[in-house]
Design a protein around this motif. Structure first.
Motif, mmCIF file in Angstrom:
data_model
loop_
_atom_site.group_PDB
_atom_site.id
_atom_site.type_symbol
_atom_site.label_atom_id
_atom_site.label_comp_id
_atom_site.label_asym_id
_atom_site.label_seq_id
_atom_site.Cartn_x
_atom_site.Cartn_y
_atom_site.Cartn_z
ATOM 1 N N GLU A 192 60.938 -16.963 -13.240
ATOM 2 C CA GLU A 192 60.781 -17.668 -12.600
ATOM 3 C C GLU A 192 59.928 -17.963 -11.870
ATOM 4 O OE1 GLU A 192 65.481 -18.881 -13.265
ATOM 5 O OE2 GLU A 192 64.555 -18.782 -11.859
ATOM 6 N N GLU A 193 59.238 -17.269 -11.319
ATOM 7 C CA GLU A 193 58.282 -17.071 -10.093
ATOM 8 C C GLU A 193 57.236 -17.587 -10.624
ATOM 9 O OE1 GLU A 193 58.030 -13.152 -8.420
ATOM 10 O OE2 GLU A 193 60.476 -13.301 -7.992
ATOM 11 N N ILE A 194 56.828 -17.440 -11.756
ATOM 12 C CA ILE A 194 56.061 -18.269 -12.642
ATOM 13 C C ILE A 194 55.903 -19.207 -12.701
ATOM 14 C CG2 ILE A 194 53.584 -18.490 -14.504
ATOM 15 C CD1 ILE A 194 54.568 -15.060 -14.525
ATOM 16 N N ALA A 195 55.289 -19.968 -11.589
ATOM 17 C CA ALA A 195 55.063 -22.134 -11.719
ATOM 18 C C ALA A 195 54.256 -22.521 -12.269
ATOM 19 C CB ALA A 195 55.064 -22.714 -10.374
ATOM 20 N N PRO A 196 54.723 -23.358 -13.456
ATOM 21 C CA PRO A 196 53.462 -23.505 -14.071
ATOM 22 C C PRO A 196 52.535 -24.528 -13.438
ATOM 23 C CG PRO A 196 55.126 -25.245 -14.755
ATOM 24 C CD PRO A 196 55.215 -24.267 -13.660
ATOM 25 N N GLY A 197 50.921 -24.348 -13.349
ATOM 26 C CA GLY A 197 50.247 -24.511 -12.359
ATOM 27 C C GLY A 197 48.565 -23.937 -12.158
ATOM 28 N N THR A 198 49.853 -22.325 -12.208
ATOM 29 C CA THR A 198 49.258 -21.494 -10.807
ATOM 30 C C THR A 198 48.150 -20.614 -11.583
ATOM 31 O OG1 THR A 198 50.973 -19.821 -11.350
ATOM 32 C CG2 THR A 198 51.448 -21.707 -9.890
ATOM 33 N N ALA A 199 47.871 -20.165 -11.230
ATOM 34 C CA ALA A 199 46.037 -19.345 -11.702
ATOM 35 C C ALA A 199 46.589 -17.779 -12.357
ATOM 36 C CB ALA A 199 45.016 -18.989 -11.087
ATOM 37 N N THR A 200 46.858 -18.270 -13.250
ATOM 38 C CA THR A 200 47.642 -17.242 -14.643
ATOM 39 C C THR A 200 46.769 -17.052 -15.351
ATOM 40 O OG1 THR A 200 49.140 -17.500 -15.682
ATOM 41 C CG2 THR A 200 50.147 -17.423 -13.989
ATOM 42 N N ASP A 201 45.224 -17.528 -15.209
ATOM 43 C CA ASP A 201 44.392 -17.199 -16.518
ATOM 44 C C ASP A 201 43.966 -15.181 -17.116
ATOM 45 O OD1 ASP A 201 44.044 -20.366 -16.628
ATOM 46 O OD2 ASP A 201 43.627 -19.402 -14.482
ATOM 47 N N PRO A 202 43.638 -15.219 -17.784
ATOM 48 C CA PRO A 202 43.125 -13.111 -17.608
ATOM 49 C C PRO A 202 41.565 -13.676 -17.367
ATOM 50 C CG PRO A 202 43.319 -14.827 -20.843
ATOM 51 C CD PRO A 202 44.026 -16.164 -19.469
ATOM 52 N N PRO A 203 40.778 -13.060 -16.952
ATOM 53 C CA PRO A 203 40.026 -12.596 -16.780
ATOM 54 C C PRO A 203 38.993 -13.355 -17.728
ATOM 55 C CG PRO A 203 40.538 -10.102 -16.576
ATOM 56 C CD PRO A 203 41.823 -11.605 -17.217
ATOM 57 N N VAL A 204 37.530 -13.379 -17.793
ATOM 58 C CA VAL A 204 36.557 -14.645 -18.955
ATOM 59 C C VAL A 204 35.221 -14.219 -18.540
ATOM 60 C CG1 VAL A 204 38.666 -15.865 -20.334
ATOM 61 C CG2 VAL A 204 36.354 -16.449 -17.788
ATOM 62 N N ARG A 205 35.046 -13.625 -17.206
ATOM 63 C CA ARG A 205 33.463 -13.379 -16.481
ATOM 64 C C ARG A 205 33.061 -11.968 -17.439
ATOM 65 N NH1 ARG A 205 36.517 -16.604 -12.507
ATOM 66 N NH2 ARG A 205 35.122 -18.477 -12.241
ATOM 67 N N SER A 206 31.959 -12.196 -17.253
ATOM 68 C CA SER A 206 31.188 -10.818 -18.234
ATOM 69 C C SER A 206 31.316 -10.427 -16.564
ATOM 70 C CB SER A 206 29.848 -11.432 -17.638
ATOM 71 O OG SER A 206 29.170 -12.233 -16.456
ATOM 72 N N GLU A 207 31.519 -8.553 -17.308
ATOM 73 C CA GLU A 207 31.083 -7.451 -15.771
ATOM 74 C C GLU A 207 30.078 -6.718 -15.172
ATOM 75 O OE1 GLU A 207 33.837 -4.413 -17.430
ATOM 76 O OE2 GLU A 207 35.562 -6.168 -17.699
ATOM 77 N N ALA A 234 15.669 -17.288 -21.346
ATOM 78 C CA ALA A 234 16.164 -17.085 -21.250
ATOM 79 C C ALA A 234 15.907 -17.030 -19.684
ATOM 80 C CB ALA A 234 15.224 -15.576 -21.493
ATOM 81 N N VAL A 235 17.031 -16.570 -19.418
ATOM 82 C CA VAL A 235 17.553 -16.488 -17.582
ATOM 83 C C VAL A 235 18.611 -15.329 -17.509
ATOM 84 C CG1 VAL A 235 19.518 -18.064 -18.484
ATOM 85 C CG2 VAL A 235 19.090 -18.240 -16.272
ATOM 86 N N THR A 236 18.420 -14.637 -16.626
ATOM 87 C CA THR A 236 19.705 -13.688 -16.319
ATOM 88 C C THR A 236 20.764 -14.063 -15.624
ATOM 89 O OG1 THR A 236 17.801 -12.069 -16.691
ATOM 90 C CG2 THR A 236 20.030 -11.289 -15.835
ATOM 91 N N ILE A 237 21.892 -14.254 -15.501
ATOM 92 C CA ILE A 237 22.304 -13.781 -14.925
ATOM 93 C C ILE A 237 23.852 -12.876 -14.678
ATOM 94 C CG2 ILE A 237 22.959 -16.606 -15.468
ATOM 95 C CD1 ILE A 237 25.482 -15.823 -17.703
ATOM 96 N N PRO A 238 24.184 -12.969 -13.077
ATOM 97 C CA PRO A 238 25.168 -12.234 -12.523
ATOM 98 C C PRO A 238 26.138 -11.528 -13.045
ATOM 99 C CG PRO A 238 25.544 -13.772 -11.096
ATOM 100 C CD PRO A 238 24.633 -14.116 -12.406
ATOM 101 N N PRO A 239 26.631 -10.451 -12.889
ATOM 102 C CA PRO A 239 28.551 -10.329 -12.930
ATOM 103 C C PRO A 239 29.539 -12.044 -12.722
ATOM 104 C CG PRO A 239 27.195 -8.288 -12.063
ATOM 105 C CD PRO A 239 26.451 -9.597 -11.798
ATOM 106 N N GLU A 240 30.216 -11.826 -13.511
ATOM 107 C CA GLU A 240 31.640 -12.953 -12.727
ATOM 108 C C GLU A 240 30.759 -14.342 -12.852
ATOM 109 O OE1 GLU A 240 34.497 -11.945 -10.986
ATOM 110 O OE2 GLU A 240 33.858 -9.975 -12.353
ATOM 111 N N SER A 241 29.451 -13.445 -14.243
ATOM 112 C CA SER A 241 29.606 -15.499 -14.963
ATOM 113 C C SER A 241 30.035 -15.693 -16.263
ATOM 114 C CB SER A 241 28.332 -15.437 -15.237
ATOM 115 O OG SER A 241 27.314 -15.220 -13.971
ATOM 116 N N THR A 242 30.350 -16.853 -16.601
ATOM 117 C CA THR A 242 30.442 -17.651 -18.186
ATOM 118 C C THR A 242 29.259 -18.000 -17.791
ATOM 119 O OG1 THR A 242 31.228 -19.739 -16.929
ATOM 120 C CG2 THR A 242 33.166 -17.186 -16.740
#
Ligand code: SF4
Ligand code: SF4
Ligand code: FES
Length: 321
Positions: free
Chosen positions: A16-31, A42-50
């Motif tokens: 019950e501690e997980i309330a809807p709307g809080t950030a429980t998203d899985p990591p989706v960014r590049s490492e 062409a563009v180079t984007i840093p880690p942690e990007s989407t």
């Protein structure tokens, strides 16, 4: 008992501690840093990007609104609005805000399928929005308005809120933050700002389907009855006029005789106006004083409030003059 049933029985209960709307998203960014091509550049984007970071790094063929993407702090991506769709060679049409880039990926913002998806999704957002921009304090500095202008929306294909449903009352009860849910696009930015950045845990998404709305973790009905500490972070990240700091809620309205934000909605939830000071005191910190009749100092079942909220019906309820 079958092993399948056993597994079900042994599964940990949903907490019950997980309330809807809080950030429980899985990591989706590049490492790692990756190089991708966006509309031929062409563009180079840093880690942690989407993908949205790559799209924003180049001068794209078409504008990509990305309305529920905030891009700063620990907010999002939530992938709620789908106004950021782009086409990739490897995975087809994907939401740029929440899709991890891959080395040598090719991205197109002007592919027909992606462009049409962005347009349809923007119209869907607009269909649930109060488009009365002339009475909105965010007029001229609203991300939804900017997106609609950039996408050259003339008439949202699914109509607007006026055509689809009843207006929710304006929550004008707090001395510091005003909520107009009729302008909310359910992007979730405010919920994450309040819970995950400010760590106040006041806001949540509640309801489902067309009844989904911004609400309070405490089940309070109004902002003033919530545990809000009036930090203003939610209003800072809100892309529309749904959460606005008091004092500037009418800053950019265009004067139309007899027509205001309040009477355009018809119902307003107001406080008695007795809040003082730079910050709304937490309700449980309030002590009855000799000036405060006990009936006012502890009116609710739980923690009490020193203010009496009233519903007001405006005579012009919702009528466009
Ligand atoms: S103003 Fe209130 S609701 Fe908004 S982020 Fe701060 S504590 Fe949360
Ligand atoms: S109130 Fe603003 S920030 Fe919060 S979900 Fe609605 S539009 Fe997004
Ligand atoms: S910005 Fe990507 S889904 Fe909303």
């Amino acid at each position: 008992m079958s092993s399948e049933n056993q597994a079900t029985t042994d599964a940990p209960p949903l907490t019950e501690e997980i309330a809807p709307g809080t950030a429980t998203d899985p990591p989706v960014r590049s490492e790692e840093s990756v190089t991708v091509t966006v509309d031929g550049t062409a563009v180079t984007i840093p880690p942690e990007s989407t993908l949205i970071d790559a799209v924003e790094a180049v001068d794209t063929e078409e504008s990509v609104p990305a309305l529920c993407h905030y891009g700063r702090e620990e907010i999002g991506p939530r992938s709620e609005c789908r106004t950021c769709m782009v086409e990739t060679d490897a995975h087809g049409v994907v939401p740029a805000c929440s899709f991890p880039p891959e080395e040598d990926m090719t991205i197109r913002t002007d592919a027909d399928a992606a462009s049409e998806a962005r347009d349809v999704n923007l119209d869907l957002v607009l269909s649930d929005h109060n488009l009365r921009c002339t009475t909105c304090g965010k007029n001229g500095r609203c991300e939804l308005q900017d997106a609609a202008i950039e996408q050259e929306v003339e008439e949202p294909r699914y109509g607007v809120l006026d055509d689809r449903g009843e207006y929710e009352p304006l929550d004008d009860s707090s001395s510091f933050i005003q909520i107009d849910r009729n302008k909310c696009i359910l992007c979730n930015r405010c919920v994450e700002a309040c819970n995950d950045v400010q760590v106040e845990g006041v806001l949540r998404m509640e309801g489902s389907g067309k009844d989904t709305r911004i609400g309070f973790q405490s089940d309070a009905e109004t902002m003033d009855d919530s545990a809000c500490v009036s930090c203003g972070h939610c209003a800072t990240v809100c892309p529309t006029g749904s959460l606005v700091e008091k004092g500037i809620e009418d800053a950019t309205t265009l004067p139309l005789p007899g027509f205001t934000q309040k009477n355009s909605i018809g119902k307003v939830h107001e406080s008695s106006g007795s809040s003082t000071g730079p910050m709304t005191p937490k309700k449980h910190d309030k002590e009855p004083t000799s000036d405060t009749p006990p009936s006012e100092a502890s009116t609710s079942d739980d923690e009490g409030t020193d203010e009496t909220d009233v519903w007001t019906d405006d005579a012009n309820s919702g009528e466009w003059p």
